[in-house]
Design an enzyme around this catalytic site. Structure first.
Site, mmCIF file in Angstrom:
data_model
loop_
_atom_site.group_PDB
_atom_site.id
_atom_site.type_symbol
_atom_site.label_atom_id
_atom_site.label_comp_id
_atom_site.label_asym_id
_atom_site.label_seq_id
_atom_site.Cartn_x
_atom_site.Cartn_y
_atom_site.Cartn_z
ATOM 1 N N HIS A 61 0.626 -1.283 0.037
ATOM 2 C CA HIS A 61 -0.099 0.066 0.079
ATOM 3 C C HIS A 61 0.790 1.307 0.161
ATOM 4 O O HIS A 61 0.554 2.281 0.687
ATOM 5 C CB HIS A 61 -1.032 0.088 1.293
ATOM 6 C CG HIS A 61 -2.153 -0.928 0.947
ATOM 7 N ND1 HIS A 61 -1.878 -2.076 1.183
ATOM 8 C CD2 HIS A 61 -3.499 -0.900 0.694
ATOM 9 C CE1 HIS A 61 -3.029 -2.863 0.808
ATOM 10 N NE2 HIS A 61 -3.976 -1.918 0.476
ATOM 11 N N GLU A 72 3.098 -9.084 -11.569
ATOM 12 C CA GLU A 72 2.237 -7.648 -11.611
ATOM 13 C C GLU A 72 0.982 -8.135 -11.913
ATOM 14 O O GLU A 72 0.057 -7.460 -11.508
ATOM 15 C CB GLU A 72 2.808 -6.687 -12.587
ATOM 16 C CG GLU A 72 4.050 -5.844 -12.275
ATOM 17 C CD GLU A 72 4.419 -4.799 -13.498
ATOM 18 O OE1 GLU A 72 5.224 -4.014 -13.022
ATOM 19 O OE2 GLU A 72 4.077 -4.951 -14.483
#
Length: 173
Positions: free
Chosen positions: A119, A163
């Site tokens: 985050h 990813e």
């Protein structure tokens, strides 16, 4: 650990001309243990972790056209995010595996890597990426640098970062 060795021997002996080269036990969808031979004294333990982060793929030395040519849709000036998957694999001895050498594994990965990137804006919040594009390749190398030598009972063997379902990078030494 012992069950893998026993299974390896039984399965390997059931083939005539073929040779079993690896046996892997999936403990759950995120955690595996594998061996390379029935008499193996070393095992590979792997676990997957998820983290979310954003980054900007942009090179200030290039004009906008060159950045979009190199980084495609990821060249968004404002950045973009991913829900990454990190797989960490360590090699450990049979003795370490038997004595519970993997119990601190998650804590090490959380403290040494996930806590730094989860985050976060990789370009702005993560030391080391101030002047380095946080591509999946650079992120895999960064994870290796942060985790190498941190596992008390095992040796880092491989880092893989996805990813998305198609784009990933693995790093090993």
């Amino acid at each position: 650990v012992e069950i893998l060795k026993l299974c390896f021997k039984e399965i390997d002996e059931s083939f005539d001309r073929q040779r079993l080269v690896q046996l892997q036990l999936e403990l759950n969808p995120y955690r595996t243990i594998s061996i390379q031979a029935e008499d193996a004294e070393m095992f590979t333990f792997s676990e997957k972790f998820e983290f979310s982060a954003m980054h900007q793929l942009w090179n200030e030395r290039f004009d906008e056209e060159k950045n979009f040519e190199l980084f495609g849709k990821c060249a968004n000036v404002a950045g973009h995010g991913h829900n990454y998957v990190l797989e960490v694999s360590i090699s450990l001895s049979t003795a370490s595996a038997r004595s519970g050498g993997i119990y601190e594994f998650e804590k090490v990965v959380e403290k040494e890597f996930l806590g730094l990137v989860d985050h976060k804006n990789l370009n702005l919040d993560v030391p080391g990426f101030e002047n380095l594009n946080p591509t999946v390749e650079n992120l895999a190398y960064y994870a290796w640098e942060k985790l190498e030598g941190k596992f008390e009972n095992g040796q880092l063997a491989k880092i893989t970062i996805w990813e998305n379902d198609r784009t990933f990078c693995s790093y090993t030494r």
